[in-house]
Design an enzyme around this catalytic site. Sequence first.
Site, mmCIF file in Angstrom:
data_model
loop_
_atom_site.group_PDB
_atom_site.id
_atom_site.type_symbol
_atom_site.label_atom_id
_atom_site.label_comp_id
_atom_site.label_asym_id
_atom_site.label_seq_id
_atom_site.Cartn_x
_atom_site.Cartn_y
_atom_site.Cartn_z
ATOM 1 N N ARG A 1 0.837 -1.199 0.000
ATOM 2 C CA ARG A 1 0.000 0.000 0.000
ATOM 3 C C ARG A 1 0.875 1.253 0.000
ATOM 4 N NH1 ARG A 1 -1.611 -3.832 3.418
ATOM 5 N NH2 ARG A 1 -3.765 -4.542 3.448
ATOM 6 N N GLU B 1 -26.470 -13.307 3.293
ATOM 7 C CA GLU B 1 -25.445 -12.693 2.435
ATOM 8 C C GLU B 1 -25.812 -11.275 2.050
ATOM 9 O OE1 GLU B 1 -28.311 -14.240 -0.642
ATOM 10 O OE2 GLU B 1 -27.674 -14.721 1.393
ATOM 11 N N ASP B 2 -27.116 -11.004 1.873
ATOM 12 C CA ASP B 2 -27.567 -9.639 1.603
ATOM 13 C C ASP B 2 -27.188 -8.704 2.736
ATOM 14 O OD1 ASP B 2 -28.805 -9.438 -0.897
ATOM 15 O OD2 ASP B 2 -30.565 -10.506 -0.189
#
Length: 735
Positions: free
Chosen positions: A431, A643-644
């Site tokens: 990064r 999962e939603d």
Amino acid sequence: MQTRKKHIFLTFLASWLLLFFFGGDKLRRFAFFSGRKAEARRNWPHWTDRSLLKSFADPEELQSDGDPSLPSPRARRAARLSVYKNSRCRMETCFDFSRCEKHGFKVFTYPRERNQPISESYGKILTSIERSRYYTPNPEEACLFILSIDTLDRDHLSGQYVRNVDEKIRSFPLWNGGRNHLIFNLYSGTWPNYTEDLGFDIGQAILAKASFYTESFRPGFDISIPLFSKDHPQHGGERGWLYQDSIHPKKKYLLVFKGKRYLTGIGSGTRNALHHIHNGKDIISLTTCKHGKDWEKHKDTRCDKDNVDYEKFDYQELLHNSTFCIVPRGRRLGSFRFLEALQAACIPVLLSDGWELPFAEAIDWGKAAVVGNERLLLQIPSAVRCIHPERVLAFQQQTQFLWDAYFSSVDKIVHTTLEIIKDRLLPHRSRSRFLWNTLPGGLLALPDFSTHLGDFPFYYLQRGSSPSEKFTAFIRAVSPSSSLSQPILRLIQAVSGSQYCAQILVLWSCEKPPPPSGKWPQTTVPLTIIQGRRKLSDRFFPYAAIQTDAVLSLDEHISLSTSEVDFAFVVWRSFPERIVGFPTQIHFWDAEQRRWGYTSKWTNELSIVLTAAAFYHRYYHSLFTEYLPAGLRELVDGLAACEDILMNVLVAAVTKLPPIKVTQRKQHKETMPQQVKGTAGAAGSRCFSQQQDCLNQLADWFGYMPLVSSQLRLDPVLFKDQVSVLRKKYPRLEK
């Protein structure tokens, strides 16, 4: 005879000329500067000479740390350097990179011994590692090793001091002289010198330590961590104190300090001098010597008055109402008030010479803190008064970002430590400082996905760019029949008709194989079938076939028109970091049951956009699969429609923003999963109960509720207005 004298004279003269030309310049400069130095020594006034320079403190106070028995700075430096026998360790010389090649960056924690107690703080550190995505229970797969021996408190006067550490670690077959080991430490040394002696030889191990001296810190190898208390939360953590619209134009106090004053010993000089900047108006500096067992034995003439003034102010109130907070050194370089000031958005003014600041390898502290000099304490008030209000606000905002991203919990401190080490293994895929110091932070910007800023959904505004102008439709098919149902055929036709659709991917999650290619409808864009593993979390796997920035996630039973898809995509391109979609739900706090509730009833608020019909950036597939631990994905696979919820919670945790609902032509009716269709209402109730359990388990794992509520819905211009349809861009949305 005369000729001989003449030759001697000429030789002597030539020697002087050579000496003058080749060495005379150095002699002249030496004599000149020697004279200047002597003149400077003669003419420069002594800094404690009352007749020439007014003193704001007693000479004895300024010239010592309060205890003449303390060793000199040179002696203290020699003691610190003697602690580390491998003071020249670097990753290239003291770390075995080959252990990380086969299985990647995996971390193993030694099994905990039954008869070996560990502190609460070290237990949290080990738990954080075991909860991380890098943990492995197999030492053969490990790249990095963590001791089960508590090494946090190495003050031999402490009750948590573990003895005979050298003997114990040498008996470990994996120790290997400390190579590829990481050791955590918060307290080192003891009264009166508080050196950095840990009481055992760390060998070639990486040291993650609080109160790190820059002189003993091994750059690119060791890691400086913040000092945190045993009450620091395991995960989540409290939010920062700076809320939207909560910034006062001018706070009551400019600069504050309230804390202990040491009467003797190391660190006493700095805190003893703090009373000189106190003016009782906008600068409050309060100290008390009323601590320790024998404080009355050493108390001075100021103690009684200081103790009375100390009780007049509340510490939390000072933090809330001050712009700057003095963070002086204690017995050691670090102190708890550093994190307290960050959380309170009180800009830290650091008075701790030689302190290697926490995670300075990644964090730019010049944007969030003022680094002062202990010897120049009297200049601090005028220095902070000169900082422009706009820069003060930028400092405050950065303190809140850093607190939330890296310091608000033990999990974040430990994971930041691991990510810094991981970045060292592959410098070309590490990064940048920009990613570490800009929202959402280095922990949420995965270099395995990309190191290019344009590939992430967060930096389009800073770069002045936009996401790609096409999207990938990703349809999840779960119908048990091997033939294609009418809803999925209509959905494929509607989506493929969008001018922005680049390709259609169908995730086939059925037991039976998918129909042959001739059975699928003809489309103007490529249509690809992906065989799934019949897990709910499969829909968020980072499939290589997804080539566009935008993903339109769809369930096979969803009914959408081409106009709806086009408008939703145009909206998403303006908010690429958020979820933009159609069916919504809302979470709420149930005070009676003391847990989070979840409903799909029509309300004016929303906090969840179901991924049954929603746009989001493809990066969230990588974040879902690689950032979240395997335990959360297993939770998703075991609970209906979890999962939603998890995807919405993840995106909200990253962006701190709610999803966006867009106009939908037809009212979306929640369709029950295939396995519960046709069953009694009890089955549907059980499914809804699982969603409630999912929401509460996710809130517990994150340590707080990341979801953000909103009352926003975006409609096209002139939507439902009484004007000609020829003036409307999306007239079919109103049919």
